[in-house]
Design a protein around this motif. Sequence first.
Motif, PDB file in Angstrom:
ATOM      1  N   ASP A 126      48.010  40.322  33.059  1.00  0.00           N
ATOM      2  CA  ASP A 126      48.629  40.471  34.716  1.00  0.00           C
ATOM      3  C   ASP A 126      49.988  40.982  34.360  1.00  0.00           C
ATOM      4  OD1 ASP A 126      46.599  39.448  35.906  1.00  0.00           O
ATOM      5  OD2 ASP A 126      47.171  37.249  35.587  1.00  0.00           O
ATOM      6  N   ARG A 145      45.976  37.382  30.464  1.00  0.00           N
ATOM      7  CA  ARG A 145      45.182  36.642  31.603  1.00  0.00           C
ATOM      8  C   ARG A 145      44.384  35.666  31.323  1.00  0.00           C
ATOM      9  NH1 ARG A 145      43.503  38.639  36.747  1.00  0.00           N
ATOM     10  NH2 ARG A 145      41.588  37.507  37.205  1.00  0.00           N
ATOM     11  N   GLU A 182      46.365  44.434  37.065  1.00  0.00           N
ATOM     12  CA  GLU A 182      45.717  44.084  35.734  1.00  0.00           C
ATOM     13  C   GLU A 182      45.750  45.299  34.963  1.00  0.00           C
ATOM     14  OE1 GLU A 182      41.683  42.679  35.871  1.00  0.00           O
ATOM     15  OE2 GLU A 182      42.347  40.978  37.421  1.00  0.00           O
TER      16      GLU A 182
END
Length: 868
Positions: free
Chosen positions: A505, A592, A556
Amino acid sequence: MGDWRTTCRTKGDAVTAETLTVDLGTETGPFHGGASGTLYGLYGDGVPSRAVVEGMYVRTVTTKAQDGIQHPGADALEILPSFVAAGGKDVYVYLTDIHRGFPYEWPGATGEERLTAYLASIRRQVAQVQTLGALKSHVVYVPFNEPEGNMFGTGEWSYDQVSWRTEPGPYFAAWQQAYDLIKGLDPEARIAGPNTCILYPEVRGFLEFAREHGVLPDVITWHELSSPDEVRRNVAKYRELERELGIGPLPVNLNEYAHNYHLSVPGQMIQWIAAIEESKVDADMAYWNIAGNLNDSAVEANKGNGQWWLFNAYGQLSGNTVRVIAPHPNVQYTLQGVATLDRLKRQARVLFGGAGGAADLVIEGIDPDVFGTAAHVRLQEIPWSGQVGASAQPLRLLDAELPVTDGRVTLPLTDLDEMSAYQLILAPGGHGATLLPPAAGRRLTYEAEDATYTGGGYVKHGPEGSPSDVDKFATSGGHHIGGLRTGSDGVLAFDVEAPQDGTYDLRVFANSHNLADLVREHGPTNVFLRIDGKDARELRLPLGYKWAVWGHTDTEVELSAGPHRITLAAQDPDLGTTKGDAVVDKLDLVLRDDQEALYDAEFATLDAGARVGYAHLGASGPGAVVLPRGGTVTFWVHAADDGEATVTVDLLGPGEGLLTVNGEELGPVQRAAVPLFLAGGINKVTVTGTSDRLVVDRLCVAPSRGLLPTCVAAAEEGILTGTARVTGRSYATGGKAVDGIGAGPGNALTLTVTAECAGRHALTIRYSNGEQAPATHYNPDPVCRHADISVNGAAPQRVLFPTTFHFNNFWNLSVPVTLGQGANTLTFSADELPDFDGHTKNAYGQRSAYAPVIDQVTVTPLARGDLS
């Protein structure tokens, strides 16, 4: 704070650690919860949402007089019903804010004329409150606000240009007249004062006069725009004054506290919370910016930032507070904390923060009759996410079981972030709990001022807020970088190091002032991101109400282990050029975590006889919750966006329950994953026992499986009447939206949507609202617009829409409605709302006649039809 697996210290680490000690054996009184108050934090019913208000456990609100013209929104009697319904205690009404300006521009040629007119205004306000029935018991009248700088100061608008601190007679006489007037109209009324900027020495004379003339306030108020250490000292000083004068003890509300540098920053606010809770008083966060966002806690209508989650954790403390020994007692900008022991739950909780680096958290006085010989510890981080940056639930850093030795557990910590707050929950161990890994990988932060800038337009801004300049906003690293703007060829390059292959992220902390010249024209500033010169994508950076008001834009990225260059540019050969003007604070990378979000029931909010048990084999955490018939367990659940989520209530053994989401009863609890609509941001999810015994282990929230049918209606394809018209908006879906709804019911938008099944649905309205009223001083005054939404010709439902800071900046707001199977019509209209009397109107553009600009509406069932 980093990944616990890489930051836990060993005895050999050469790290200087301070010690924060929590003594569970020394209790200091019942938990009070008074720090969660707000000044001008509520705009109206729905802004912020009921879930956001309730989940922040807001205890007191200080706000303007009904129909006051000081600022838009926050009218006392309009916020009162929904605030009380959300669990609120008291609404303090600044009767003075019926006036405009600061100092207050109260009309009259002489002091006597001004006071006579003002007393007549108080009479009208009390009469309005008298129409509220039982709700009036929640009103506290504040007759004068900061009298030494306003009505009884030395300025142009004062009573006689002589400060009451020099000559108190006129102020004392005015106080007595206002007090007698209010009590004469309502003998049960509560009155607060003197409401001075600080606890002046002259407050003694005020209290002596009030005692002798029978006009003592029911609540003592003053402002603490100082520091947490001053809170402790001044409350103690006031309590000593009471003892000397033979009055009280009276309730205290410090109804303005904290500065821009502190607000929104969990690591700063925990220091204030600790001082306020230790003092056992109420306190309301100061209003420096916009109304209706809980003093930089709420984002949009229904999202919370890091500060919101801190107050959510604070509001869930229970039992008695216990002694906390800080490494630097009562010193601001150092490690501080507040802790509670709940013997019934067999839990202790510690909220702490305020310093970076290393620390030893020592829990001592652990009663073996409560916790046994092993303790289950869960450590969470509540990071700073900016003033207008939404945050997910606190990050789980550690889940462990530790031996209790001589009544003590020591937890060594490193890499503490001074902008974060932390929560430790201590519960009995040794019951076979499955220990959970950290919720996310280590957060890597890269400051914009340390990045490489090429091209023109570079500006290094700062220093921003600091302990020596608390009027400015908190900024990571103290500086930020400008240059990515219309006409620029600038490139800001961050050299990063990915610790391992994976999906990360990426969060760009940035800001554009909504009223800046280059931003006013187009709205959100767009920039272009590339990874190692590839994977080009456009990012729209957050808008704010001033410069250096931080939010974040997320995306992302796939990174392999090792070095990479991430660039933000004002031009991209494939995608275009920047329009606007942005500043960038920092870039965060977090590995993530694709696991579902887990919420253990034993750490949730319990009511109506629910209790925690620690002997349930198979429980995910140290315990589970046993619900009797009617008992409840409530989870505060984050959703990144409005839409379907997969929700599972894990149960142990037989039993039945009812599932409620945001006040909507969705049917019996299922023993399987079910698709539910969750609003973007904060959701209140409650399980109620409907059998004699139901054991709830946890709540699990996972991504959508696409099981709830949706219908999308573009606004420009609807039926437009009157002034409603299709307008071009570059960031609307398809570049078109509908404007001009309002100023009368004839100017409306009607859409047709289809529902597969009859029942409760969410209308997710994509809208924009850039309306802003002229301000009188430092507060920007954005205006909430509203829409009256009628479904199939029924009586309309009024919905408030908070500012999006620009008419080309679109957000979602979801509203529950009942639809029939098949085609349904939705009509949007609006008109300017009158004052409390139903006739007069606001003369300063503070009540909009228009609905927001509407882009599209998405219809989603709240649950699948077979759930019930």
